[in-house]
Design a protein around this motif. Structure first.
Motif, PDB file in Angstrom:
ATOM      1  N   ASN A   1      -7.123   4.834   7.317  1.00 54.61           N
ATOM      2  CA  ASN A   1      -6.746   6.075   7.979  1.00 54.61           C
ATOM      3  C   ASN A   1      -6.859   5.890   9.475  1.00 54.61           C
ATOM      4  O   ASN A   1      -7.675   5.109   9.961  1.00 54.61           O
ATOM      5  CB  ASN A   1      -7.546   7.273   7.464  1.00 54.61           C
TER       6      ASN A   1
ATOM      7  N   LEU B   1      -3.126   3.902   0.892  1.00 54.88           N
ATOM      8  CA  LEU B   1      -4.036   3.517  -0.189  1.00 54.88           C
ATOM      9  C   LEU B   1      -3.532   2.271  -0.902  1.00 54.88           C
ATOM     10  O   LEU B   1      -2.326   2.095  -1.085  1.00 54.88           O
ATOM     11  CB  LEU B   1      -4.132   4.628  -1.242  1.00 54.88           C
TER      12      LEU B   1
ATOM     13  N   ALA C   1     -12.350   8.390   3.163  1.00 54.11           N
ATOM     14  CA  ALA C   1     -12.445   7.376   2.111  1.00 54.11           C
ATOM     15  C   ALA C   1     -13.286   7.867   0.942  1.00 54.11           C
ATOM     16  O   ALA C   1     -13.098   7.446  -0.196  1.00 54.11           O
ATOM     17  CB  ALA C   1     -13.056   6.099   2.676  1.00 54.11           C
TER      18      ALA C   1
ATOM     19  N   PHE D   1     -10.642   9.523  -1.044  1.00 54.76           N
ATOM     20  CA  PHE D   1      -9.669   8.585  -1.571  1.00 54.76           C
ATOM     21  C   PHE D   1     -10.301   7.607  -2.556  1.00 54.76           C
ATOM     22  O   PHE D   1      -9.714   7.222  -3.539  1.00 54.76           O
ATOM     23  CB  PHE D   1      -9.015   7.813  -0.427  1.00 54.76           C
TER      24      PHE D   1
ATOM     25  N   ASN E   1      -8.503   1.678   1.465  1.00 53.21           N
ATOM     26  CA  ASN E   1      -7.612   2.554   2.205  1.00 53.21           C
ATOM     27  C   ASN E   1      -7.707   2.377   3.706  1.00 53.21           C
ATOM     28  O   ASN E   1      -8.627   1.733   4.232  1.00 53.21           O
ATOM     29  CB  ASN E   1      -7.884   4.010   1.825  1.00 53.21           C
TER      30      ASN E   1
ATOM     31  N   THR F   1      -2.269   7.397   6.914  1.00 51.95           N
ATOM     32  CA  THR F   1      -3.117   7.208   5.740  1.00 51.95           C
ATOM     33  C   THR F   1      -2.370   6.318   4.754  1.00 51.95           C
ATOM     34  O   THR F   1      -1.166   6.493   4.543  1.00 51.95           O
ATOM     35  CB  THR F   1      -3.451   8.549   5.056  1.00 51.95           C
TER      36      THR F   1
ATOM     37  N   TRP G   1       0.829  -1.199   0.000  1.00 48.44           N
ATOM     38  CA  TRP G   1       0.000   0.000   0.000  1.00 48.44           C
ATOM     39  C   TRP G   1       0.871   1.260   0.000  1.00 48.44           C
ATOM     40  O   TRP G   1       1.977   1.282   0.540  1.00 48.44           O
ATOM     41  CB  TRP G   1      -0.925   0.003   1.203  1.00 48.44           C
TER      42      TRP G   1
END
Length: 239
Positions: free
Chosen positions: A85, A71, A223, A226, A83, A69, A40
């Protein structure tokens, strides 16, 4: 033994390496140490500048406002970048069913403040042991307009502070990603049981920092930014 045959020790070492699960990047936010899912993209404060290259400014600003964070860029081909966070908040006390029930009761109010019109639907609520410490666990659905998300959220205590880790997927991909999410959460280090204090939860709810109690749910709405990262091209990314 044939002179070119692998030695038993070497063979055993190779097999153990092949069998070992892949490890992701580690991000430290004292007193916690978080392990990102393997592969990620790290967008946490302090990540290399090149990690942010080509991302919309709104996404960069939101990432810098959270403790951690990350992704799954590789998985964004279906139109959604799964994702993670993490926000850090004051801990409301020791996690048990009663406390989780109160947190869930507060969730719609927190979401309404951050994203008017979003709906929250609980899927699972409970307490799970992580590194010998009780952590709060929620699975819930969020809907905002046409965007539908499913999130796993862990409330991870370290004394009087908590890390609220929110892992986001779509309802269609959640089951496939759940083992990845849970492995990442269970690799968190620095956990410690909160002190038992009479009325601690009530004081938190009355405090100006009330929103921080369920800030991870609201923070998880990042999200929605993202997840809208649609296509990633070689040499650049675009929405």
């Amino acid at each position: 033994m044939h002179p070119h045959a692998p030695r038993p020790v070497l063979l055993a070492t190779l097999l153990s390496l092949l069998a070992a699960p892949a490890r992701g990047e580690t991000v430290t936010v004292s007193p916690f140490s978080f392990e990102l899912p393997p592969g990620w993209l790290n967008l946490s404060p302090g990540a290399p500048p090149e990690n942010f290259r080509g991302l919309p400014q709104a996404v960069i600003e939101r990432a810098r406002a959270t403790a951690v964070t990350a992704l799954d860029i590789a998985g964004a081909g279906d139109g959604f970048a799964e994702n993670l966070n993490v926000v850090i908040a004051r801990c409301p006390g020791r996690f048990n069913d009663a406390l989780m029930e109160k947190i869930v009761a507060e969730a719609p109010k927190s979401i309404a403040r951050e994203a008017p019109g979003a709906s929250f639907q609980l899927v699972e609520r409970g307490v799970t042991p992580i590194a010998g410490v009780n952590a709060g666990r929620l699975v819930y659905d969020l809907t905002l307009g046409a965007q539908k998300l499913r999130q796993l959220q862990l409330h991870l205590p370290a004394g009087r502070v908590c890390a609220i880790a929110t892992y986001t997927a779509t309802p269609e991909t959640f089951a496939r990603y759940l083992p990845v999410f849970e492995a990442s959460a269970r690799a968190t280090r620095g956990l410690a049981e909160p002190p038992e204090a009479e009325g601690f939860f009530a004081r938190i709810l009355r405090s100006a920092g009330r929103g921080a109690l369920i800030g991870g749910i609201a923070g998880g709405l990042a999200a929605l930014l993202f997840g809208l990262l649609r296509r990633f091209r070689k040499g650049g990314r675009k929405e």
